[in-house]
Motif scaffolding. Structure first.
Motif, PDB file in Angstrom:
ATOM      1  N   LEU A 287     -55.075  17.721 -25.690  1.00  0.00           N
ATOM      2  CA  LEU A 287     -55.808  17.073 -24.860  1.00  0.00           C
ATOM      3  C   LEU A 287     -55.489  15.348 -25.234  1.00  0.00           C
ATOM      4  CD1 LEU A 287     -59.231  18.192 -23.680  1.00  0.00           C
ATOM      5  CD2 LEU A 287     -57.049  17.858 -22.226  1.00  0.00           C
ATOM      6  N   THR A 288     -55.131  15.188 -26.328  1.00  0.00           N
ATOM      7  CA  THR A 288     -54.873  13.596 -26.677  1.00  0.00           C
ATOM      8  C   THR A 288     -53.747  12.925 -26.209  1.00  0.00           C
ATOM      9  OG1 THR A 288     -53.819  14.255 -28.819  1.00  0.00           O
ATOM     10  CG2 THR A 288     -56.064  13.872 -28.979  1.00  0.00           C
ATOM     11  N   ASN A 289     -52.858  14.062 -25.563  1.00  0.00           N
ATOM     12  CA  ASN A 289     -51.856  13.642 -24.957  1.00  0.00           C
ATOM     13  C   ASN A 289     -52.058  12.812 -23.614  1.00  0.00           C
ATOM     14  OD1 ASN A 289     -49.551  14.396 -26.568  1.00  0.00           O
ATOM     15  ND2 ASN A 289     -49.929  16.357 -26.033  1.00  0.00           N
TER      16      ASN A 289
ATOM     17  N   ALA B 227     -58.421  10.308 -29.019  1.00  0.00           N
ATOM     18  CA  ALA B 227     -57.439  10.261 -30.375  1.00  0.00           C
ATOM     19  C   ALA B 227     -58.064   9.714 -31.514  1.00  0.00           C
ATOM     20  CB  ALA B 227     -56.398   9.319 -29.865  1.00  0.00           C
ATOM     21  N   PHE B 228     -59.266   9.178 -31.409  1.00  0.00           N
ATOM     22  CA  PHE B 228     -59.970   8.619 -32.845  1.00  0.00           C
ATOM     23  C   PHE B 228     -60.578   9.735 -33.512  1.00  0.00           C
ATOM     24  CE2 PHE B 228     -63.493   7.199 -35.049  1.00  0.00           C
ATOM     25  CZ  PHE B 228     -62.945   6.289 -35.983  1.00  0.00           C
ATOM     26  N   VAL B 229     -61.256  10.836 -32.811  1.00  0.00           N
ATOM     27  CA  VAL B 229     -62.230  11.690 -33.435  1.00  0.00           C
ATOM     28  C   VAL B 229     -61.243  13.012 -33.507  1.00  0.00           C
ATOM     29  CG1 VAL B 229     -64.165  11.069 -32.179  1.00  0.00           C
ATOM     30  CG2 VAL B 229     -62.829  12.731 -31.143  1.00  0.00           C
ATOM     31  N   VAL B 230     -60.174  13.164 -33.050  1.00  0.00           N
ATOM     32  CA  VAL B 230     -59.542  14.378 -33.344  1.00  0.00           C
ATOM     33  C   VAL B 230     -59.061  14.506 -34.707  1.00  0.00           C
ATOM     34  CG1 VAL B 230     -57.390  15.819 -32.583  1.00  0.00           C
ATOM     35  CG2 VAL B 230     -58.828  14.824 -30.755  1.00  0.00           C
ATOM     36  N   PRO B 231     -58.303  13.672 -35.419  1.00  0.00           N
ATOM     37  CA  PRO B 231     -58.244  13.565 -37.027  1.00  0.00           C
ATOM     38  C   PRO B 231     -59.274  14.008 -37.660  1.00  0.00           C
ATOM     39  CG  PRO B 231     -56.941  11.862 -36.032  1.00  0.00           C
ATOM     40  CD  PRO B 231     -58.149  12.411 -35.015  1.00  0.00           C
TER      41      PRO B 231
ATOM     42  N   MET C 100     -68.124  19.498 -32.329  1.00  0.00           N
ATOM     43  CA  MET C 100     -67.020  19.891 -31.603  1.00  0.00           C
ATOM     44  C   MET C 100     -67.612  20.276 -30.289  1.00  0.00           C
ATOM     45  SD  MET C 100     -63.902  20.460 -31.282  1.00  0.00           S
ATOM     46  CE  MET C 100     -63.377  20.570 -33.175  1.00  0.00           C
ATOM     47  N   LYS C 101     -68.783  20.801 -29.971  1.00  0.00           N
ATOM     48  CA  LYS C 101     -69.158  21.060 -28.645  1.00  0.00           C
ATOM     49  C   LYS C 101     -69.747  19.764 -27.968  1.00  0.00           C
ATOM     50  CE  LYS C 101     -70.312  25.958 -29.786  1.00  0.00           C
ATOM     51  NZ  LYS C 101     -71.349  26.788 -29.928  1.00  0.00           N
ATOM     52  N   GLY C 102     -70.099  18.819 -28.594  1.00  0.00           N
ATOM     53  CA  GLY C 102     -70.205  17.426 -28.041  1.00  0.00           C
ATOM     54  C   GLY C 102     -69.403  16.628 -27.399  1.00  0.00           C
ATOM     55  N   ILE C 103     -68.304  17.083 -28.447  1.00  0.00           N
ATOM     56  CA  ILE C 103     -66.891  16.263 -27.738  1.00  0.00           C
ATOM     57  C   ILE C 103     -66.295  16.774 -26.688  1.00  0.00           C
ATOM     58  CG2 ILE C 103     -64.282  16.018 -28.543  1.00  0.00           C
ATOM     59  CD1 ILE C 103     -65.411  15.670 -31.173  1.00  0.00           C
ATOM     60  N   LEU C 104     -66.315  18.206 -26.459  1.00  0.00           N
ATOM     61  CA  LEU C 104     -66.000  18.946 -25.335  1.00  0.00           C
ATOM     62  C   LEU C 104     -66.958  18.701 -24.095  1.00  0.00           C
ATOM     63  CD1 LEU C 104     -64.944  22.308 -27.130  1.00  0.00           C
ATOM     64  CD2 LEU C 104     -63.160  20.502 -26.081  1.00  0.00           C
ATOM     65  N   GLN C 105     -68.025  18.495 -24.553  1.00  0.00           N
ATOM     66  CA  GLN C 105     -68.904  18.150 -23.396  1.00  0.00           C
ATOM     67  C   GLN C 105     -68.694  16.710 -22.783  1.00  0.00           C
ATOM     68  OE1 GLN C 105     -72.833  18.638 -24.918  1.00  0.00           O
ATOM     69  NE2 GLN C 105     -72.811  20.657 -24.115  1.00  0.00           N
ATOM     70  N   TYR C 106     -68.400  15.626 -23.888  1.00  0.00           N
ATOM     71  CA  TYR C 106     -67.920  14.397 -23.198  1.00  0.00           C
ATOM     72  C   TYR C 106     -66.793  14.406 -22.388  1.00  0.00           C
ATOM     73  CZ  TYR C 106     -65.541   9.938 -23.528  1.00  0.00           C
ATOM     74  OH  TYR C 106     -65.083   8.800 -23.330  1.00  0.00           O
ATOM     75  N   ILE C 107     -65.810  15.339 -22.746  1.00  0.00           N
ATOM     76  CA  ILE C 107     -64.559  15.496 -22.018  1.00  0.00           C
ATOM     77  C   ILE C 107     -64.753  16.079 -20.605  1.00  0.00           C
ATOM     78  CG2 ILE C 107     -62.173  16.455 -21.715  1.00  0.00           C
ATOM     79  CD1 ILE C 107     -62.156  16.597 -24.584  1.00  0.00           C
TER      80      ILE C 107
END
Length: 58
Positions: free
Chosen positions: A22-24, A30-34, A51-58
């Motif tokens: 998804l970073t593409n 892109a900051f949180v993935v690494p 991780m679930k919080g990040i996916l909810q953000y998306i």
């Protein structure tokens, strides 16, 4: 307990792989993935929650 740990690791790796893809499209993550990919070897429950919080953000 070992099966639960292995399941969490597989689930976490799968989610990180999806985020890397998804970073593409979504440069805002892109900051949180690494950062979250550092924990792919032995993720803890708190890493799964993050991780679930990040996916909810998306």
């Amino acid at each position: 307990d070992m099966e639960i740990k292995n399941t969490n690791t597989i689930q976490y790796r799968s989610m990180v792989d999806k985020l890397i893809f998804l970073t593409n499209i979504r440069l805002d993550i892109a900051f949180v993935v690494p950062y979250v990919s550092k924990f792919m070897q032995t993720p803890q429950q708190t890493h799964l929650w993050a991780m679930k919080g990040i996916l909810q953000y998306i």
